[in-house]
Structures are given as C-alpha cells and as structure tokens.
Design an enzyme around this catalytic site. Structure first.
Site, PDB file in Angstrom:
ATOM      1  N   ARG A   1     -27.638 -24.669 -59.103  1.00 30.28           N
ATOM      2  CA  ARG A   1     -26.412 -24.019 -58.637  1.00 30.28           C
ATOM      3  C   ARG A   1     -26.326 -23.837 -57.125  1.00 30.28           C
ATOM      4  O   ARG A   1     -25.263 -23.485 -56.614  1.00 30.28           O
ATOM      5  CB  ARG A   1     -26.277 -22.639 -59.297  1.00 30.28           C
ATOM      6  CG  ARG A   1     -27.359 -21.677 -58.877  1.00 30.28           C
ATOM      7  CD  ARG A   1     -27.484 -20.473 -59.777  1.00 30.28           C
ATOM      8  NE  ARG A   1     -28.548 -19.562 -59.338  1.00 30.28           N
ATOM      9  CZ  ARG A   1     -29.842 -19.772 -59.539  1.00 30.28           C
ATOM     10  NH1 ARG A   1     -30.253 -20.875 -60.161  1.00 30.28           N
ATOM     11  NH2 ARG A   1     -30.744 -18.911 -59.112  1.00 30.28           N
TER      12      ARG A   1
ATOM     13  N   PHE B   1     -28.695  -4.515 -54.620  1.00 34.08           N
ATOM     14  CA  PHE B   1     -27.821  -3.489 -54.059  1.00 34.08           C
ATOM     15  C   PHE B   1     -28.462  -2.755 -52.886  1.00 34.08           C
ATOM     16  O   PHE B   1     -27.758  -2.170 -52.062  1.00 34.08           O
ATOM     17  CB  PHE B   1     -27.391  -2.497 -55.142  1.00 34.08           C
ATOM     18  CG  PHE B   1     -26.223  -2.984 -55.932  1.00 34.08           C
ATOM     19  CD1 PHE B   1     -24.936  -2.831 -55.453  1.00 34.08           C
ATOM     20  CD2 PHE B   1     -26.405  -3.626 -57.152  1.00 34.08           C
ATOM     21  CE1 PHE B   1     -23.846  -3.295 -56.168  1.00 34.08           C
ATOM     22  CE2 PHE B   1     -25.326  -4.092 -57.881  1.00 34.08           C
ATOM     23  CZ  PHE B   1     -24.041  -3.927 -57.386  1.00 34.08           C
TER      24      PHE B   1
ATOM     25  N   THR C   1     -29.869  -4.118 -50.304  1.00 36.79           N
ATOM     26  CA  THR C   1     -29.397  -4.814 -49.104  1.00 36.79           C
ATOM     27  C   THR C   1     -27.893  -4.635 -48.931  1.00 36.79           C
ATOM     28  O   THR C   1     -27.398  -4.497 -47.809  1.00 36.79           O
ATOM     29  CB  THR C   1     -29.746  -6.306 -49.182  1.00 36.79           C
ATOM     30  OG1 THR C   1     -31.146  -6.464 -49.410  1.00 36.79           O
ATOM     31  CG2 THR C   1     -29.383  -7.019 -47.882  1.00 36.79           C
TER      32      THR C   1
ATOM     33  N   CYS D   1     -18.294   4.548 -51.355  1.00 37.78           N
ATOM     34  CA  CYS D   1     -17.177   5.207 -52.044  1.00 37.78           C
ATOM     35  C   CYS D   1     -17.126   4.777 -53.503  1.00 37.78           C
ATOM     36  O   CYS D   1     -16.848   5.592 -54.389  1.00 37.78           O
ATOM     37  CB  CYS D   1     -15.849   4.832 -51.386  1.00 37.78           C
ATOM     38  SG  CYS D   1     -15.552   5.532 -49.758  1.00 37.78           S
TER      39      CYS D   1
ATOM     40  N   CYS E   1     -29.975 -12.938 -62.478  1.00 34.19           N
ATOM     41  CA  CYS E   1     -29.985 -14.328 -62.922  1.00 34.19           C
ATOM     42  C   CYS E   1     -31.263 -14.657 -63.673  1.00 34.19           C
ATOM     43  O   CYS E   1     -31.281 -15.545 -64.526  1.00 34.19           O
ATOM     44  CB  CYS E   1     -29.836 -15.271 -61.721  1.00 34.19           C
ATOM     45  SG  CYS E   1     -28.265 -15.089 -60.854  1.00 34.19           S
TER      46      CYS E   1
END
Length: 339
Positions: A66, A127, A129, A169, A181
């Site tokens: 991919r 998340f 990073t 937020c 993955c």
C-alpha cells in the site's frame, strides 16, 4: 510556466497564480508510510516547492502492498523510508526540494522544523504524535490535516488554528485500545481515499482557496459503501488547553510526553504514555488475538511476542519491550500494536 503543470493550471480554481503559489510553499509531512508516501507523491507532482518528510522507520516487505513510493530494492537495501521517499520524489520532479529527516518525532524536533512551514500533514500511526502536531500547529498558527485509516475505514479532518476545533477539542486525551494496521489489517483503496481528501484540502490551503475547504470531519468505509460527514464546529471549546484562551499546549510540555527508559542490563525498553489511567488488558487481548504469538493475559498484565520481541503491557499503562535497547525500535513496536 512549465508545461509539466499545464493540466493543473487549466483547472480554474488553481490557474497560473495558484501554481505560482504552490511553488513558493513548504509542506511538512509527518510520517512516510501509506498516507505520507501517497501525499508526498501527489504534492510533488503538483509542484509544491519544498516538501519535508520526517519518519523513523525503514521500508519493510509488508509496506509494499500500500505504500506506493517504495519498491523491492528499498526493502533489500533496508532503506529508511524518508530516504527512499526522497530518492523517488527527486526522480519524479527535480524542480522541487525534498528534505528527509530520519528520526522520531518529539516536541523539540517538531518545533525546530515548523518555523517556515505553510502546512502540516498528519501521516502518523499514533495519537501521541498527532497531539504533538496539534499543539505545535496551534502554537505557531499553522493549518494541519489529520488523516487515519485502518481496515477499509478512513477519516480526515482539516484543522485551522483560531477557526476550527482542534484535536484536543474533539478528543480531550490520547485514546487507548485503537485498532491498527497490524491488528486489523488495511486495504490500499482506503489509503488512497484518505490521501485524496488530504491532498485536495492541502491544495486549497496552499493556493489560498480556503473558502472551498470541507470544514467537516469526513469518515468512510470503502468496503461497506459508507460515507459520512459531521459538523464538529460546535465542539470547539473556549477553554481548550491547546487552542482556547490562555492555551498552554500541554502535549509540548515535558511532563506530558511519553517516557522511555532503557533498563540497565535487561536488553529492555520501558515505555510510559501520558494520561493513560488504568488499562483494560482484556480489550487489547481481543484486538491481538490471532495476530501475535504467545499471547497471555491475566488480571495484572498482557504479554505477547512479535518480531522476535516480547512486549508486556501493565494495567498502569507501562509497556516493557524485551529484546532491544533501541528506543526508536521499541516505540515503533509500541505504536504498531497498541494504537
């Protein structure tokens, strides 16, 4: 104007002036995996003047399904993704500047890289990073485009500092127990769909066509034939610590960053994520079942073997990665299996 871009110039929202703007812009892509390589190629072909790519990993056989910039030779030569991407992008378009950084993304490095950047593109796999990107973007007033995909599902959202809700937020804290993955698989059409949305939004921002931005969170499942958009503007929080009044950018602060320690004499790296709380190890066990070897779970911890390394997750959020002293390798394995 170079005939290379003639068809893009014929597209009236871009035109000659838009093309000139693109050649003056600098885009930072964080991650050179599926999303990062796809976005980098599209932006290179579009004629964005400077592209900086940062990635800590190297090309693996499992990437070729991919990650479109890479070839078998890159795997055989164990090339870092940033370098392999840079070589391929130079072969596509020698008119632009491609800068490669082989390193982990930390708050310090990210703040050093963004000072002349016009746009940030999220192509990460975690998340932790993304929250760093979000805080840096808010602090330096740089738009960024969030993107994620797993299985046949994809998600993207454009964040404009001072205008839209930011990632804090929407989520408030780092989510745990997210499929990856490596636990749920992925098909390339889902990647291509996210990349197409991200790059389309990028071209709008870089050519000053912000009135055409989506302004909604987009999600889809290409296998289940589902597509939806959500208005998240009401979720903007006036007192958000990342984008609200008196913002403190919490994820840039040392105490809120991931702690890594090489344990003396044990060939082991300990990783501790911020804001973790108590982990439900049984939920991770369901995600990892039939994906890893020697999976074991009890009321106190979860452990398994992957890539010849032993990973142990404790309920307090700590992870021990046995079999390595390299922090970057340990963090890569952590994000691969724990989201």
């Amino acid at each position: 104007m170079n005939s290379r871009y003639s068809r893009q110039i014929l597209f009236s929202p871009i035109g000659v002036q838009g093309q000139e703007k693109l050649q003056q812009k600098h885009v930072l892509i964080i991650g050179a995996g599926a999303l990062g390589s796809g976005s980098a190629e599209m932006l290179t072909r579009a004629g964005v003047g400077r592209i900086t790519i940062i990635d800590r990993d190297y090309v693996d056989w499992s990437n070729l399904q991919r990650q479109q910039l890479y070839a078998e030779q890159d795997v055989e030569e164990h090339l870092p993704k940033a370098i392999a991407a840079q070589k391929r992008l130079h072969a596509i378009n020698k008119e632009i500047e491609v800068i490669a950084h082989i390193q982990d993304v930390t708050a310090l490095e990210l703040e050093q890289l963004v000072h002349d950047v016009d746009l940030l593109i999220d192509a990460t796999d975690n998340f932790e990073t993304r929250f760093l990107i979000n805080d840096v973007a808010q602090k330096y007033n740089i738009p960024w485009i969030y993107g994620a995909c797993v299985g046949s599902y994809g998600l993207t959202y454009t964040i404009l500092p001072g205008e839209t809700p930011c990632l804090s937020c929407l989520l408030e804290s780092i989510p745990l127990g997210i499929a990856t993955c490596d636990t749920a698989g992925i098909i390339s059409p889902a990647v291509s769909m996210v990349v197409s949305h991200q790059v389309t939004e990028a071209l709008k921002i870089l050519t000053n066509n912000k009135d055409s931005l989506q302004k909604r969170l987009i999600s889809f499942d290409v296998w289940q034939n589902e597509y939806s958009t959500m208005n998240v503007q009401p979720l903007k929080k006036p007192r958000c610590p990342s984008c609200g009044e008196g913002a403190v950018y919490p994820y840039l602060q040392q105490e809120n960053q991931t702690k890594t320690t090489v344990l003396c004499g044990r060939d082991t790296v300990q990783i501790r994520m911020p804001f973790s709380g108590e982990i439900r190890t049984e939920e991770y066990a369901k995600l990892l079942e039939n994906k890893v070897e020697q999976l074991f779970v009890n009321p106190y911890l979860l452990s398994f073997t992957a890539d010849d390394k032993r990973l142990v997750l404790f309920r307090d959020g700590r992870v021990l990665v046995h079999g390595t002293k390299h922090v970057a390798e340990a963090k890569s394995l952590y994000h691969r299996y724990f989201g």
